[in-house]
Design a protein around this motif. Structure first.
Motif, mmCIF file in Angstrom:
data_model
loop_
_atom_site.group_PDB
_atom_site.id
_atom_site.type_symbol
_atom_site.label_atom_id
_atom_site.label_comp_id
_atom_site.label_asym_id
_atom_site.label_seq_id
_atom_site.Cartn_x
_atom_site.Cartn_y
_atom_site.Cartn_z
ATOM 1 N N TRP A 1 0.821 -1.214 0.000
ATOM 2 C CA TRP A 1 0.000 0.000 0.000
ATOM 3 C C TRP A 1 0.855 1.264 0.000
ATOM 4 O O TRP A 1 0.345 2.353 0.288
ATOM 5 N N SER A 2 2.131 1.155 -0.305
ATOM 6 C CA SER A 2 3.022 2.312 -0.159
ATOM 7 C C SER A 2 2.630 3.470 -1.078
ATOM 8 O O SER A 2 2.612 4.632 -0.647
ATOM 9 N N ARG A 3 2.319 3.199 -2.330
ATOM 10 C CA ARG A 3 1.941 4.285 -3.251
ATOM 11 C C ARG A 3 0.601 4.922 -2.871
ATOM 12 O O ARG A 3 0.493 6.155 -2.853
ATOM 13 N N PRO A 4 -0.449 4.140 -2.573
ATOM 14 C CA PRO A 4 -1.673 4.786 -2.077
ATOM 15 C C PRO A 4 -1.447 5.597 -0.803
ATOM 16 O O PRO A 4 -2.065 6.650 -0.619
ATOM 17 N N MET A 5 -0.562 5.128 0.079
ATOM 18 C CA MET A 5 -0.281 5.887 1.300
ATOM 19 C C MET A 5 0.441 7.190 0.991
ATOM 20 O O MET A 5 0.240 8.201 1.675
ATOM 21 N N ASP A 6 1.286 7.193 -0.047
ATOM 22 C CA ASP A 6 1.919 8.449 -0.476
ATOM 23 C C ASP A 6 0.862 9.469 -0.858
ATOM 24 O O ASP A 6 0.934 10.646 -0.478
ATOM 25 N N ALA A 7 -0.128 9.001 -1.632
ATOM 26 C CA ALA A 7 -1.197 9.912 -2.057
ATOM 27 C C ALA A 7 -2.054 10.343 -0.885
ATOM 28 O O ALA A 7 -2.439 11.518 -0.772
ATOM 29 N N LEU A 8 -2.360 9.415 0.026
ATOM 30 C CA LEU A 8 -3.203 9.734 1.175
ATOM 31 C C LEU A 8 -2.523 10.733 2.099
ATOM 32 O O LEU A 8 -3.179 11.590 2.698
ATOM 33 N N ALA A 9 -1.193 10.648 2.200
ATOM 34 C CA ALA A 9 -0.461 11.579 3.053
ATOM 35 C C ALA A 9 -0.542 13.009 2.526
ATOM 36 O O ALA A 9 -0.417 13.965 3.292
ATOM 37 N N ILE A 10 -0.754 13.163 1.202
ATOM 38 C CA ILE A 10 -0.894 14.498 0.615
ATOM 39 C C ILE A 10 -2.287 15.059 0.876
ATOM 40 O O ILE A 10 -2.458 16.232 1.208
ATOM 41 N N GLY A 11 -3.296 14.194 0.739
ATOM 42 C CA GLY A 11 -4.662 14.657 0.960
ATOM 43 C C GLY A 11 -5.662 13.721 0.312
ATOM 44 O O GLY A 11 -5.337 13.003 -0.647
ATOM 45 N N ASP A 12 -6.887 13.732 0.812
ATOM 46 C CA ASP A 12 -7.926 12.857 0.268
ATOM 47 C C ASP A 12 -8.244 13.194 -1.180
ATOM 48 O O ASP A 12 -8.515 12.295 -1.991
ATOM 49 N N ALA A 13 -8.242 14.493 -1.528
ATOM 50 C CA ALA A 13 -8.569 14.890 -2.897
ATOM 51 C C ALA A 13 -7.552 14.312 -3.873
ATOM 52 O O ALA A 13 -7.918 13.806 -4.950
ATOM 53 N N THR A 14 -6.282 14.379 -3.529
ATOM 54 C CA THR A 14 -5.242 13.823 -4.398
ATOM 55 C C THR A 14 -5.428 12.322 -4.537
ATOM 56 O O THR A 14 -5.299 11.765 -5.637
ATOM 57 N N ALA A 15 -5.711 11.645 -3.424
ATOM 58 C CA ALA A 15 -5.907 10.202 -3.475
ATOM 59 C C ALA A 15 -7.084 9.827 -4.368
ATOM 60 O O ALA A 15 -7.015 8.868 -5.150
ATOM 61 N N GLN A 16 -8.172 10.582 -4.284
ATOM 62 C CA GLN A 16 -9.351 10.271 -5.079
ATOM 63 C C GLN A 16 -9.105 10.479 -6.569
ATOM 64 O O GLN A 16 -9.611 9.726 -7.403
ATOM 65 N N THR A 17 -8.317 11.489 -6.920
ATOM 66 C CA THR A 17 -8.019 11.708 -8.337
ATOM 67 C C THR A 17 -7.199 10.558 -8.923
ATOM 68 O O THR A 17 -7.213 10.352 -10.139
ATOM 69 N N LEU A 18 -6.500 9.807 -8.065
ATOM 70 C CA LEU A 18 -5.705 8.660 -8.517
ATOM 71 C C LEU A 18 -6.481 7.348 -8.421
ATOM 72 O O LEU A 18 -5.908 6.274 -8.591
#
Length: 368
Positions: free
Chosen positions: A247-264
């Protein structure tokens, strides 16, 4: 003199390296060099930590005893039977368990800080450690799980940590959403309630020795380490590391913000739930083996970020190695500082971790 245009062979394209690609490669190489160095330091520390204690044993003698035990060394040596028993029955399980617990707490800290986007997140913050402490106190003081036998304390701690994690998860989840703010608030609330219950259990007990045992255990100790507990803990920690690396890449996105994670294409609520469950299981196993040990899950992730950066694929292994090293040396101090009396491990980690945290605070950006 005119030059004809250069013809490229079909099927080949010129390689173009951007500055970002080169910088990324340099960061990755730097991170793995750090990890290799930490691994080498850990391997060197293991025999030294086994040899240090109220009865000191040379690292070379430790290695010879281990080699003989595995059939690769001399049949006889210049060490005594008591030294061999100390190494094989006491020190080796203790050191292996300490390394596993340190690595696991550091991994839990990294995961929870990404999960909540909070630099102060650690197992204590989300009430998982408090849950383990409450049921363990009930087991020690009143024999709440005495029917289970010798594993009652470990079983109580694991069940308490898991129950606390589930409670935090249910409180933080509203509908299908679970934000980082609600997760932190739910964890703090559950932690305070469970801490109060633990204090109430100690106060209600008529046995002062049992109360002292609860206090010592809740501050952490590796004195009860066995080969079986070290093996089980390592299996849990390696399984946790494997899940978090996936889950390392999703966690990278989640650490930036929920909006960034959702766009990915990442669903933050589901990712938080999965990471929370794995972390609660891991911390439950750690607290069951060693009691509550603070500061490792808080301070080690920040130190690891200074070494290898914030990308979780490099951060997770580095934090695990650094956490193992930190706890091994903290345990050496715990059993040698006031020998033959042993200090609770949580006191030593707090005394070592607080100055490190203060130095990190001084390095923070003023805007933070």
């Amino acid at each position: 003199m005119t030059h004809s245009p250069t013809r490229e062979r079909p099927g080949f394209e010129p390689l173009v390296f951007s500055g970002d690609d080169l910088e990324h490669d340099q960061r990755t190489r730097h991170a793995w060099i750090w990890s290799a160095g930490l691994l080498a330091a850990l391997l060197l520390t293991l025999p030294i930590a086994v040899g240090l204690g109220p009865v000191s044993i040379e690292p070379g003698t430790v290695l010879q005893i281990l080699a003989q035990n595995f059939g690769a060394g001399p049949e006889t040596g210049d060490w005594s039977a008591s030294e061999q028993s100390i190494v094989l029955l006491l020190r080796v399980p203790r050191v292996l368990l300490g390394a596993a617990v340190g690595a696991g707490l550091a991994l839990a800290g990294v995961a929870l800080q990404a999960l909540t986007r909070n630099i102060l997140a650690e197992p204590y913050l989300l009430g998982v450690t408090s849950g383990a402490s409450t049921l363990s106190a009930a087991s020690i003081l009143f024999g709440a799980t005495a029917g289970i036998g010798t594993a009652s304390l470990a079983t109580s701690a694991f069940a308490g940590a898991l129950a606390a994690g589930i409670a935090v998860f249910l409180l933080a989840r509203v509908g299908s959403q679970m934000t980082s703010t609600r997760l932190v608030l739910a964890g703090v609330s559950v932690g305070y309630v469970l801490h109060a219950l633990t204090s109430l259990l100690i106060f209600a007990s008529d046995d002062p020795n049992a109360g002292r045992s609860v206090l010592f255990w809740t501050l952490g100790s590796l004195a009860q380490a066995t080969g079986q507990s070290a093996l089980v803990t390592w299996v849990v920690v390696l399984g946790t590391l494997g899940c978090l690396m996936c889950w390392s890449r999703p966690m990278d996105a989640l650490a930036i913000g929920d909006a960034t994670a959702q766009t990915l294409g990442i669903k933050p609520a589901k990712l938080r739930a999965a990471v929370m469950i794995v972390t609660a299981l891991c911390v439950g196993a750690l607290v069951a083996a060693s009691g509550g040990i603070g500061f490792v899950g808080l301070i080690i992730p920040h130190v690891a970020r200074l070494c290898v950066g914030s990308t979780h694929r490099q951060l997770l292994p580095a934090a695990a190695l650094l956490g193992a090293l930190f706890l091994l040396w903290a345990d050496v101090l715990a059993r040698t500082a006031l020998a033959p009396q042993e200090l609770p491990l949580g006191i030593v980690t707090a005394l070592l971790g607080a100055p490190l945290l203060f130095m990190l605070v001084r390095k923070l950006n003023p805007a933070q």
